[in-house]
Motif scaffolding. Structure first.
Motif, short mmCIF file in Angstrom:
data_model
loop_
_atom_site.label_atom_id
_atom_site.label_comp_id
_atom_site.label_asym_id
_atom_site.label_seq_id
_atom_site.Cartn_x
_atom_site.Cartn_y
_atom_site.Cartn_z
N CYS A 142 0.81 -1.22 0.00
CA CYS A 142 0.00 0.00 0.00
C CYS A 142 0.84 1.27 0.00
CB CYS A 142 -0.91 0.00 1.23
SG CYS A 142 -1.85 -1.50 1.44
N CYS A 143 2.16 1.12 0.06
CA CYS A 143 3.02 2.30 0.18
C CYS A 143 4.06 2.27 -0.95
CB CYS A 143 3.70 2.31 1.55
SG CYS A 143 2.55 2.13 2.94
N ASP A 144 5.11 3.02 -0.77
CA ASP A 144 6.20 3.06 -1.75
C ASP A 144 6.91 1.70 -1.76
OD1 ASP A 144 8.32 3.56 -3.34
OD2 ASP A 144 9.23 5.11 -2.07
N TYR A 145 7.02 1.07 -2.93
CA TYR A 145 7.62 -0.26 -3.01
C TYR A 145 9.07 -0.27 -2.54
CZ TYR A 145 3.57 -2.08 -5.50
OH TYR A 145 2.31 -2.49 -5.82
N SER A 146 9.74 0.87 -2.64
CA SER A 146 11.15 0.92 -2.24
C SER A 146 11.31 0.77 -0.73
CB SER A 146 11.78 2.24 -2.70
OG SER A 146 11.16 3.36 -2.05
N THR A 147 10.22 0.95 0.04
CA THR A 147 10.31 0.82 1.50
C THR A 147 10.03 -0.60 1.98
OG1 THR A 147 7.97 1.39 1.82
CG2 THR A 147 9.54 3.22 1.73
N LEU A 148 9.74 -1.51 1.06
CA LEU A 148 9.44 -2.89 1.44
C LEU A 148 10.75 -3.62 1.74
CD1 LEU A 148 6.84 -4.56 1.68
CD2 LEU A 148 7.21 -5.36 -0.65
N ASP A 149 10.97 -3.97 3.00
CA ASP A 149 12.22 -4.59 3.44
C ASP A 149 12.12 -6.11 3.24
OD1 ASP A 149 14.53 -5.44 4.64
OD2 ASP A 149 14.32 -4.16 6.41
N ASP A 181 3.51 -5.47 11.22
CA ASP A 181 4.08 -4.12 11.17
C ASP A 181 4.50 -3.70 9.77
OD1 ASP A 181 6.04 -6.06 11.28
OD2 ASP A 181 7.50 -4.78 12.27
N PHE A 182 4.43 -4.62 8.80
CA PHE A 182 4.70 -4.26 7.41
C PHE A 182 3.43 -3.85 6.67
CE2 PHE A 182 8.16 -7.24 8.44
CZ PHE A 182 9.25 -6.46 8.10
N ILE A 183 2.28 -4.02 7.32
CA ILE A 183 0.98 -3.80 6.66
C ILE A 183 0.21 -2.76 7.46
CG2 ILE A 183 -1.10 -4.96 5.78
CD1 ILE A 183 0.60 -7.61 6.06
N PRO A 184 -0.37 -1.74 6.81
CA PRO A 184 -0.93 -0.60 7.53
C PRO A 184 -2.21 -0.88 8.32
CG PRO A 184 -1.30 -0.35 5.18
CD PRO A 184 -0.39 -1.52 5.35
N GLU A 185 -2.99 -1.89 7.96
CA GLU A 185 -4.25 -2.15 8.64
C GLU A 185 -4.34 -3.60 9.08
OE1 GLU A 185 -6.81 -0.48 9.68
OE2 GLU A 185 -6.27 1.50 8.92
N ALA A 186 -4.86 -3.81 10.30
CA ALA A 186 -4.97 -5.17 10.83
C ALA A 186 -5.87 -6.04 9.95
CB ALA A 186 -5.50 -5.13 12.26
N GLY A 187 -6.96 -5.46 9.46
CA GLY A 187 -7.87 -6.22 8.61
C GLY A 187 -7.20 -6.72 7.35
N LEU A 188 -6.33 -5.88 6.78
CA LEU A 188 -5.60 -6.28 5.58
C LEU A 188 -4.57 -7.35 5.91
CD1 LEU A 188 -5.13 -5.82 2.58
CD2 LEU A 188 -3.55 -3.97 3.17
#
Length: 354
Positions: free
Chosen positions: A271-278, A315-322
């Motif tokens: 859901c965010c900038d792909y470059s921030t995906l660790d 903590d990598f995903i912004p919403e618990a439901g997601l």
């Protein structure tokens, strides 16, 4: 040689009863529904932008599972010295995965694997050797990878440790992972000693331990395990290093591909900038998740696996439901297919061989 009760054909027949397959599905979905009811918020999926990257990520996830199975098949052909065709190897691996999916993670499908190999044409000693070798290689992967991961990453972030977090969850997870790692290390040392150095001494030790009153009812199984180790040692101790390097490389590819499934799913729904995906941290967290899943008493880790996913990758995903939804997608790709493939293959295999 006395037949191990765990590989009795009658138990195989029981393993494919509809209720045995239904239980892991029900447990997994029950946990997902409970977590969704507790944490799902309206508008959660507004965060997701469906695009060609979504399809690409899901395609890569399925591709990783195919690579994972191919790695297992290649390893089995290496360990059996190409005794089986690729088609027969595929059938054995699918049956093996099916029984793993129906038993607690700590037990796995290895108790049935000797029977599968034996009925497909390997003698009992060779079948035992192959199963023991796969167990040795799997444990070796974990024992090597965790220290490497610790050298490359921030271990506090990896273990969810925070000096401002006073909740018992983080420290409990750390203790659980370290305890499981030490148990795996001890198992690998004992198995290596038994397979390559002194198999009869290890069998004697097992029988001595299982004389204890609390363990006595499993003495027969310990005796069979000791016999399997002796038979395996005859076949494995003289293999050269090229043989083991090839087998370990196949193991490395298989387990690594398994972990990249989650990376691919997060790539699909990020859901965010792909470059921030660790990606390395996500991979490392899964290594720890798999160690924790070994304690699950449910078939194939159902329920517990989904919960661990939400706790350890949330903590990598912004919403618990997601997070919960992605946990379900992860299991739909990496776990449930083996249940349905096994339900199709195992009755035919039993009819053919018994």
């Amino acid at each position: 040689m006395e037949q191990n009760n765990s590989t009795n054909p009658t138990k195989l027949l029981k393993a494919i009863r509809p209720q045995r397959v239904i239980w892991p599905i029900l447990i997994g979905f029950a946990v997902i529904i409970y977590l969704l009811a507790k944490d799902f918020k309206p508008g959660t999926f507004d965060l997701v932008e469906f695009s060609w990257l979504t399809l690409l990520g899901l395609f890569i996830a399925f591709l990783m599972m195919a690579l994972r199975d191919f790695g297992y098949m290649a390893r089995l052909r290496i360990l059996t010295e190409n005794e089986f065709s690729w088609l027969k190897t595929f059938r054995i691996i699918m049956l093996w995965e099916f029984t793993s999916a129906l038993t607690p993670s700590a037990i796995g499908g290895t108790s049935f694997a000797i029977l599968y190999l034996n009925k497909e044409g390997l003698n009992l000693g060779k079948s035992s050797a192959v199963v023991m070798a796969t167990s040795f290689l799997d444990e070796l992967y974990f024992i090597i990878m965790l220290p490497l991961i610790l050298l490359m990453l921030d271990w506090q972030q990896l273990f969810l440790l925070d000096i401002t977090d006073t909740s018992p969850l983080a420290s409990s997870l750390l203790l659980l992972i370290l305890g499981a790692y030490l148990l795996k290390l001890a198992y690998l040392v004992v198995l290596s000693y038994g397979l390559f150095k002194n198999p009869r001494g290890l069998k004697w030790l097992l029988l001595w331990i299982f004389k204890l009153p609390i363990l006595r009812k499993w003495k027969q199984g310990a005796n069979q395990a000791g016999t399997d180790i002796i038979e395996s040692s005859k076949d494995l101790k003289n293999k050269n290093y090229i043989f083991w390097l090839k087998a370990f490389f196949a193991t490395f590819c298989s387990w690594t591909a398994r972990y990249w499934v989650v990376n691919s799913i997060l790539l699909a729904f990020w859901c965010c900038d792909y470059s921030t995906l660790d990606h390395l941290m996500i991979f490392a967290r899964q290594l720890l998740m798999w160690i924790m899943m070994l304690i699950s008493p449910t078939p194939g880790g159902s329920g517990f696996s989904e919960w661990v996913f939400t706790q350890y990758l949330g903590d990598f995903i912004p919403e618990a439901g997601l997070t919960i939804t992605l946990a379900l997608i992860w299991r739909l790709i990496s776990y449930y297919p083996y249940l349905f493939i096994g339900m199709y293959l195992l009755p035919k295999w039993i009819k053919k061989n018994f």
